[in-house]
Design a protein around this motif. Sequence first.
Motif, PDB file in Angstrom:
ATOM      1  N   LYS A  70       0.835  -1.202   0.000  1.00 40.13           N
ATOM      2  CA  LYS A  70       0.000   0.000   0.000  1.00 40.13           C
ATOM      3  C   LYS A  70       0.875   1.259   0.000  1.00 40.13           C
ATOM      4  O   LYS A  70       0.603   2.219  -0.725  1.00 40.13           O
ATOM      5  N   TYR A  71       1.930   1.252   0.801  1.00 44.69           N
ATOM      6  CA  TYR A  71       2.850   2.389   0.856  1.00 44.69           C
ATOM      7  C   TYR A  71       3.574   2.549  -0.483  1.00 44.69           C
ATOM      8  O   TYR A  71       3.700   3.657  -1.004  1.00 44.69           O
ATOM      9  N   ARG A  72       4.055   1.435  -1.042  1.00 44.41           N
ATOM     10  CA  ARG A  72       4.750   1.500  -2.339  1.00 44.41           C
ATOM     11  C   ARG A  72       3.836   2.045  -3.430  1.00 44.41           C
ATOM     12  O   ARG A  72       4.252   2.842  -4.262  1.00 44.41           O
ATOM     13  N   LEU A  73       2.575   1.591  -3.415  1.00 38.83           N
ATOM     14  CA  LEU A  73       1.618   2.077  -4.410  1.00 38.83           C
ATOM     15  C   LEU A  73       1.431   3.587  -4.276  1.00 38.83           C
ATOM     16  O   LEU A  73       1.441   4.320  -5.273  1.00 38.83           O
ATOM     17  N   LYS A  74       1.276   4.062  -3.049  1.00 41.49           N
ATOM     18  CA  LYS A  74       1.144   5.501  -2.812  1.00 41.49           C
ATOM     19  C   LYS A  74       2.361   6.258  -3.361  1.00 41.49           C
ATOM     20  O   LYS A  74       2.218   7.306  -3.999  1.00 41.49           O
ATOM     21  N   CYS A  75       3.536   5.714  -3.128  1.00 44.04           N
ATOM     22  CA  CYS A  75       4.770   6.349  -3.614  1.00 44.04           C
ATOM     23  C   CYS A  75       4.835   6.353  -5.139  1.00 44.04           C
ATOM     24  O   CYS A  75       5.229   7.351  -5.754  1.00 44.04           O
ATOM     25  N   GLU A  76       4.469   5.249  -5.753  1.00 44.06           N
ATOM     26  CA  GLU A  76       4.494   5.180  -7.222  1.00 44.06           C
ATOM     27  C   GLU A  76       3.470   6.126  -7.833  1.00 44.06           C
ATOM     28  O   GLU A  76       3.736   6.764  -8.849  1.00 44.06           O
ATOM     29  N   ILE A  77       2.309   6.247  -7.214  1.00 44.98           N
ATOM     30  CA  ILE A  77       1.301   7.181  -7.715  1.00 44.98           C
ATOM     31  C   ILE A  77       1.866   8.606  -7.704  1.00 44.98           C
ATOM     32  O   ILE A  77       1.731   9.351  -8.679  1.00 44.98           O
ATOM     33  N   GLU A  78       2.516   8.980  -6.615  1.00 41.25           N
ATOM     34  CA  GLU A  78       3.118  10.314  -6.534  1.00 41.25           C
ATOM     35  C   GLU A  78       4.167  10.508  -7.631  1.00 41.25           C
ATOM     36  O   GLU A  78       4.222  11.560  -8.279  1.00 41.25           O
ATOM     37  N   ALA A  79       4.989   9.509  -7.856  1.00 36.35           N
ATOM     38  CA  ALA A  79       6.054   9.614  -8.864  1.00 36.35           C
ATOM     39  C   ALA A  79       5.483   9.658 -10.283  1.00 36.35           C
ATOM     40  O   ALA A  79       5.923  10.456 -11.115  1.00 36.35           O
ATOM     41  N   TYR A  80       4.511   8.800 -10.563  1.00 37.38           N
ATOM     42  CA  TYR A  80       3.912   8.811 -11.900  1.00 37.38           C
ATOM     43  C   TYR A  80       3.139  10.100 -12.160  1.00 37.38           C
ATOM     44  O   TYR A  80       3.093  10.583 -13.293  1.00 37.38           O
ATOM     45  N   LYS A  81       2.556  10.667 -11.138  1.00 37.99           N
ATOM     46  CA  LYS A  81       1.844  11.939 -11.296  1.00 37.99           C
ATOM     47  C   LYS A  81       2.810  13.016 -11.793  1.00 37.99           C
ATOM     48  O   LYS A  81       2.495  13.778 -12.706  1.00 37.99           O
ATOM     49  N   GLU A  82       3.984  13.071 -11.200  1.00 37.39           N
ATOM     50  CA  GLU A  82       5.002  14.037 -11.624  1.00 37.39           C
ATOM     51  C   GLU A  82       5.473  13.728 -13.046  1.00 37.39           C
ATOM     52  O   GLU A  82       5.672  14.634 -13.862  1.00 37.39           O
ATOM     53  N   GLN A  83       5.647  12.464 -13.353  1.00 40.86           N
ATOM     54  CA  GLN A  83       6.093  12.066 -14.679  1.00 40.86           C
ATOM     55  C   GLN A  83       5.069  12.480 -15.742  1.00 40.86           C
ATOM     56  O   GLN A  83       5.424  13.074 -16.764  1.00 40.86           O
ATOM     57  N   LEU A  84       3.797  12.199 -15.485  1.00 38.22           N
ATOM     58  CA  LEU A  84       2.743  12.557 -16.438  1.00 38.22           C
ATOM     59  C   LEU A  84       2.650  14.068 -16.616  1.00 38.22           C
ATOM     60  O   LEU A  84       2.429  14.568 -17.721  1.00 38.22           O
ATOM     61  N   LYS A  85       2.827  14.800 -15.525  1.00 37.94           N
ATOM     62  CA  LYS A  85       2.806  16.263 -15.594  1.00 37.94           C
ATOM     63  C   LYS A  85       3.905  16.755 -16.537  1.00 37.94           C
ATOM     64  O   LYS A  85       3.674  17.635 -17.367  1.00 37.94           O
ATOM     65  N   ASN A  86       5.077  16.165 -16.439  1.00 35.91           N
ATOM     66  CA  ASN A  86       6.184  16.563 -17.298  1.00 35.91           C
ATOM     67  C   ASN A  86       5.951  16.190 -18.754  1.00 35.91           C
ATOM     68  O   ASN A  86       6.498  16.823 -19.652  1.00 35.91           O
ATOM     69  N   TYR A  87       5.154  15.175 -18.998  1.00 45.17           N
ATOM     70  CA  TYR A  87       4.823  14.774 -20.367  1.00 45.17           C
ATOM     71  C   TYR A  87       3.647  15.579 -20.927  1.00 45.17           C
ATOM     72  O   TYR A  87       3.331  15.456 -22.104  1.00 45.17           O
ATOM     73  N   GLY A  88       2.962  16.341 -20.073  1.00 40.35           N
ATOM     74  CA  GLY A  88       1.764  17.038 -20.521  1.00 40.35           C
ATOM     75  C   GLY A  88       0.619  16.072 -20.777  1.00 40.35           C
ATOM     76  O   GLY A  88      -0.279  16.337 -21.559  1.00 40.35           O
ATOM     77  N   CYS A  89       0.647  14.952 -20.087  1.00 39.78           N
ATOM     78  CA  CYS A  89      -0.328  13.876 -20.275  1.00 39.78           C
ATOM     79  C   CYS A  89      -1.452  14.039 -19.259  1.00 39.78           C
ATOM     80  O   CYS A  89      -1.265  13.780 -18.081  1.00 39.78           O
ATOM     81  N   MET A  90      -2.618  14.462 -19.741  1.00 44.46           N
ATOM     82  CA  MET A  90      -3.721  14.764 -18.836  1.00 44.46           C
ATOM     83  C   MET A  90      -4.987  13.977 -19.153  1.00 44.46           C
ATOM     84  O   MET A  90      -6.057  14.310 -18.656  1.00 44.46           O
ATOM     85  N   THR A  91      -4.904  12.965 -20.007  1.00 44.51           N
ATOM     86  CA  THR A  91      -6.086  12.161 -20.349  1.00 44.51           C
ATOM     87  C   THR A  91      -5.808  10.692 -20.047  1.00 44.51           C
ATOM     88  O   THR A  91      -4.655  10.253 -20.017  1.00 44.51           O
ATOM     89  N   ILE A  92      -6.861   9.946 -19.872  1.00 44.64           N
ATOM     90  CA  ILE A  92      -6.696   8.527 -19.576  1.00 44.64           C
ATOM     91  C   ILE A  92      -6.076   7.791 -20.761  1.00 44.64           C
ATOM     92  O   ILE A  92      -5.275   6.876 -20.578  1.00 44.64           O
TER      93      ILE A  92
END
Length: 126
Positions: A70-92
């Motif tokens: 559960k903790y790892r998932l929370k951490c990965e979500i935070e990291a992927y959120k930043e990654q997607l932001k840098n890609y300009g990826c805002m759609t499913i």
Amino acid sequence: MKYKIEYSDNLPKEYGGYCYFPLVPVIGTCRIVIRPKYRGDIGLHEHELVHCRQYRRNFLHGLLWAISKKYRLKCEIEAYKEQLKNYGCMTIDCAKWVARALYEKYDFDITYNEALQIVKTALIPH
């Protein structure tokens, strides 16, 4: 925050980058290894830097990472959120690859549909 970035293919095959945590969080240096073919991938670099910051924020990060999915998932979500932001990826449609990664790479014991729902609710702005 101290960190060192190296470029090498000496990583598990499913990863484009990996953050190695220091033994002593307060004074140690995070070592980030990125595959050479991703040298210019700012999103991936930022993803791994998030993991360094997580380690700095929480002295018990390494232990929690090792014992709590559960903790790892929370951490990965935070990291992927930043990654997607840098890609300009805002759609499913743009972010489905993250659901695949969460389902296949991390042993979170979730289905692909559960991973897709996590991406929709946690990573895509509403």
